[in-house]
Design an enzyme around this catalytic site. Structure first.
Site: not given
Ligand SMILES: Cc1cc2nc3c(=O)[nH]c(=O)nc-3n(C[C@H](O)[C@H](O)[C@H](O)COP(=O)(O)O)c2cc1C
Length: 377
Positions: A177, A233, A105
């Site tokens: 990521h 996404r 995050c």
């Protein structure tokens, strides 16, 4: 056909994971995606403290459909003991079949306190969280994975160290990521970093970042050697991407994406809204939650501003049906929307950290106030 991704004893075919996305990957959206293809479909992130405190809203978020064979849950925690307690609770209450820990995050409210993507920098604390979580999951046979970013910024990369530490702790897989926290969602994901991690680890490595089409997933596997892909996404407003991913992994480069007409998209829109109403057990709340998806579904289609705005303000399913009837069902899928970023694409930003955070990598103090419902990865 590509080899399955192994998460513990569980074989994932095709090797595809729906990325956990707060506010998106609830039971309704997961169903819509699952109907399209195989893979693992991760629930929205749950904070460990809220879970062990049995906050009703948190418990409600952990809703899986009866036909979800492999229930996948993401937890976020900063305290080894609380994280282990949360994992134990998942096992004892039989809440899920797989647990992922979120260390990605980039939200300032979280990193400012030393949580999220700031945490792996504190390598001993990171190692303790992961090893206590793995130990707590073990008696229940629950495979535990982690998801992280490359590091805080280019001068403070952590992913190889963190991947090795997680492997030593006994995780079933590691997802990267391939952006730094500083990058947030901007620029391009660095697939070379995924390749580097794959070289460094023996456990399966999952690549994440910028998969917009089935062909991107094949390219990522080819480029990095990763064992599976995590897709975020790219599926916003496009749950059929999972059918494409399945076709791509089954048929290889020969696969052709199947692109829906506006009529087909509007049927999926209607179903998404219906599923949200069912999941939230309230038409008004379901419709309100649905509104954020409208722009993603219509991206690139020639639909007028007034109609778009009205669709993004619906408060009943009947209103949605009336508005959808105004769309021309024969309009083909806009080819220029393919391969394009969607969802968050915000600018990079300096990462706010607690005072002195970078000075010691071996400090094991549990950061205070770093567990909030803010999420991202
Ligand atoms: C709206 C939104 C919410 C997200 N929430 C989470 C989250 O709760 N946990 C997490 O690990 N990552 C979260 N992420 C990050 C995604 O899981 C994923 O790592 C990121 O979007 C990069 O993958 P992509 O390029 O396929 O989108 C979120 C991303 C978005 C866009």
């Amino acid at each position: 056909m590509t080899a399955p991704l192994m998460l513990g004893d569980h074989a994932v075919r095709p090797p595809v994971v729906l990325a956990p996305m707060a506010g998106i990957t609830n039971v309704a959206f997961r169903r819509l995606c699952r109907e399209q293809g195989g893979g693992v479909y991760v629930c929205e992130m749950i904070t460990t403290r809220a879970l062990v405190e049995r906050i009703p809203k948190t418990l409600k978020m952990i809703t899986f459909a009866e036909d979800e064979g492999f229930r996948s849950l993401q937890l976020y925690g900063v305290d080894p003991d609380v994280t282990a307690a949360a994992v134990r609770m998942v096992g004892e209450d039989n809440l899920a079949d797989h647990i992922d820990l979120n260390f990605g995050c980039p939200v300032p409210k979280v990193t400012r306190r030393g949580g999220g993507s700031a945490l792996p920098w504190r390598r001993r604390l990171f190692g303790r969280i992961v090893s206590q979580a793995v130990a707590a999951a073990k008696p229940f046979g629950i495979p535990l994975t982690i998801k992280m970013r490359k590091g805080i910024d280019d001068d403070h990369l952590t992913y190889v160290d963190a991947g090795l530490a997680a492997q030593e702790a006994g995780v079933a897989a590691v997802a990267l990521h391939a952006r730094t926290a500083e990058q947030r969602y901007s620029g391009k994901a660095d697939w070379d970093a995924i390749a580097t991690l794959k070289q460094a680890l023996d456990v399966p490595v999952l690549g994440n970042g910028d998969i917009w089409e089935g062909s991107d997933a094949l390219r990522m596997v080819e480029h990095t050697g990763c064992d599976g892909v995590v897709v975020g996404r790219g599926c916003l407003g496009r749950p059929w991407l999972f059918a494409d991913l399945e076709a791509a992994f089954t048929r290889g480069a020969a696969y052709q994406p199947v692109l829906p007409t506006l009529g087909e998209v509007s049927k999926i829109l209607a179903r998404h809204a219906q599923l949200l109403v069912e999941a939230l057990e309230d038409e008004k709340h379901g419709c309100a939650d649905f509104r954020k998806h409208v722009a993603w579904y219509l991206k690139g289609f020639p639909v007028g501003g007034d109609l778009r705005r009205s669709l993004a303000m619906i408060s009943s399913l009947a209103e949605l049906d009336d508005l959808l009837a105004k769309l021309d069902p024969s309009i083909p899928f806009p080819a220029d929307a393919l391969g394009q970023p969607r969802g968050r694409v915000n600018a990079p930003g300096r990462v706010t950290l607690p005072h002195g955070w970078l000075d010691s990598r071996d400090d094991e103090t549990v950061p205070e106030g770093a567990e909030t419902d803010e999420s991202g990865g």
